[in-house]
Write a protein that holds these residues in place. Structure first.
Motif, PDB file in Angstrom:
ATOM      1  N   CYS A 116       2.123  -2.338 -25.278  1.00 37.07           N
ATOM      2  CA  CYS A 116       3.342  -2.900 -25.878  1.00 37.07           C
ATOM      3  C   CYS A 116       2.951  -4.112 -26.720  1.00 37.07           C
ATOM      4  CB  CYS A 116       4.329  -3.330 -24.788  1.00 37.07           C
ATOM      5  SG  CYS A 116       5.897  -3.939 -25.453  1.00 37.07           S
ATOM      6  N   CYS A 120       5.606 -10.204 -23.685  1.00 34.43           N
ATOM      7  CA  CYS A 120       6.298 -11.013 -22.672  1.00 34.43           C
ATOM      8  C   CYS A 120       5.255 -11.527 -21.670  1.00 34.43           C
ATOM      9  CB  CYS A 120       7.361 -10.178 -21.956  1.00 34.43           C
ATOM     10  SG  CYS A 120       8.536  -9.442 -23.099  1.00 34.43           S
ATOM     11  N   CYS A 123       4.720  -9.879 -18.050  1.00 33.70           N
ATOM     12  CA  CYS A 123       4.612  -8.415 -17.999  1.00 33.70           C
ATOM     13  C   CYS A 123       3.157  -7.974 -18.129  1.00 33.70           C
ATOM     14  CB  CYS A 123       5.451  -7.807 -19.112  1.00 33.70           C
ATOM     15  SG  CYS A 123       5.275  -6.019 -19.232  1.00 33.70           S
TER      16      CYS A 123
END
Ligand code: SAH
Ligand code: SF4
Length: 354
Positions: A116, A120, A123
């Motif tokens: 991803c 974040c 995460c």
């Protein structure tokens, strides 16, 4: 691997595309419907065995198309029945999918990207960055694998695995349409939920396209200062713009309820003031709040709040009239934070020289 590059992946096509394919090779469109039911409803993956199709179509499909079913390269099962699978894609890249048992219904958590790009800080998937998008066929193949391995009908799909679904909009939209086609997989649009970190323009695109699924938004903080720190995407799309998009979505969908996700990080976003601000942000909004106590992973600086803090936060929202659920990551003992099975397996490979 049964997915050569020159072959069209059949499990990534919509009904309309199957009709077009039949038309192209001079076969009656009624066979598109049979093909759809056979592949997507009965999860038949051997084209040669679909004897109800005319031989001409079967031959063409066998030669020019393929149905991809990923290889399960690792799995873990928790005491509560939650099963995590690591799936190998045609190019060898791996993604996780999770099968969650819940009151007789099976829910599958689908990955939409390998890695991803959102970054974040709480995460695990973020730590390796983005490798690539998954295709619609690969997402469908996750459902095939879930179905085959569990031997049960998956009832709910949540796009909450690895990746930011709205960073891969076209493939995700194609997947959602395939999954909810009543002639095929026939998931109810109410049982498919897409979770986003808040890509505001793509949320408006979901509205315009009337994408047949529910919306979940990872809000995770109540001030821009904190949200920016834990979700860099907030610099581009701050809380006010995000909440405006959420309200636009609810209005456009005729008061459809949204899911607000809120990861609880000890000492970061779990104070009584946060609870008050969260209620203000959600004032008048038709939503369910999912509180996700942080799932720790090695190397992370964040901590899960004490149970008393989680309970106090939940109670503060509930007494303000919010519908609130504490969603403990199912199967915590099998390293349930997203991306963790993949990371552990990689470390094992490294240790064993694999
Ligand atoms: N990229 C999408 C969907 C995948 S993440 C999104 O961010 O919404 C799914 C959910 O898991 C998000 O709500 C995210 O905030 C949460 N999450 C990620 N890492 C977590 C962790 N370590 N503990 C608890 N929840 C986590
Ligand atoms: Fe990506 Fe979602 Fe993880 Fe953020 S929480 S890095 S958007 S997968």
């Amino acid at each position: 691997m049964n997915h050569p590059a020159h072959k069209t992946p059949l499990n990534g096509l919509t009904y309309e595309q199957l009709v077009e394919l039949c038309h192209r090779i001079g076969v009656k469109p009624v066979h598109a419907e049979r093909l759809l039911a056979s592949i997507f409803r009965r999860y038949n993956t051997d084209i040669g065995a679909i004897t109800e199709l005319p031989a001409a179509l079967r031959n063409y499909l066998s030669e020019c198309t393929s149905i991809f079913v990923p290889e399960c390269t690792a799995s873990q099962q928790a005491a509560d029945g939650t099963q995590k699978l690591l799936l190998g894609m045609p190019d060898g890249k791996e993604v996780e999918t999770v099968l969650i048992q819940g009151s007789g219904r099976l829910t599958q958590c689908i990955s939409t990207q390998v890695g991803c790009a959102v970054g974040c800080t709480f995460c695990l998937t973020a730590t390796a960055g983005l490798t690539r998008n998954l295709s619609a066929a690969e997402m469908v193949s996750e459902v095939f694998a879930g179905q085959h391995i569990s031997g049960r009908k998956v009832r709910n799909l949540v796009l909450m695995g690895m990746g930011e679904p709205l960073h891969n909009y076209n493939a995700v939209a194609q997947f959602v349409r395939i999954a909810t086609d009543p002639k095929g997989m026939a998931f109810s649009p109410n049982r498919v939920t897409l979770s986003t970190s808040g890509l505001v323009p793509a949320m408006y695109r979901m509205i315009d396209d009337e994408l047949p699924c529910n919306l979940a938004v990872s809000l995770n903080a109540t001030t821009d200062a904190v949200r920016e720190r834990i979700m860099p995407i907030n610099r581009k799309y701050p809380i006010a713009a995000l909440m405006k998009a959420v309200r636009a979505y609810i209005t456009a969908r005729g008061n459809k309820r949204v899911l607000i996700e809120y990861v609880l990080l000890a000492g970061v976003n779990d104070s009584a003031d946060d609870a008050v601000r969260l209620c203000e942000l959600l004032d008048g909004l038709d939503c369910t709040v999912n509180l996700l106590p942080f799932n720790p992973f090695p190397g992370s600086d964040f901590k899960r709040p004490d149970d008393a803090i989680v309970t106090a936060f939940r109670s503060a929202l509930a007494s303000a009239g919010k519908v609130v659920v504490v969603r403990e990551s199912k199967g915590r003992e099998i390293s349930a934070a997203c991306g963790q099975l993949k990371t552990e397996t990689k470390q094992q490979h490294l240790r064993t020289g694999g």
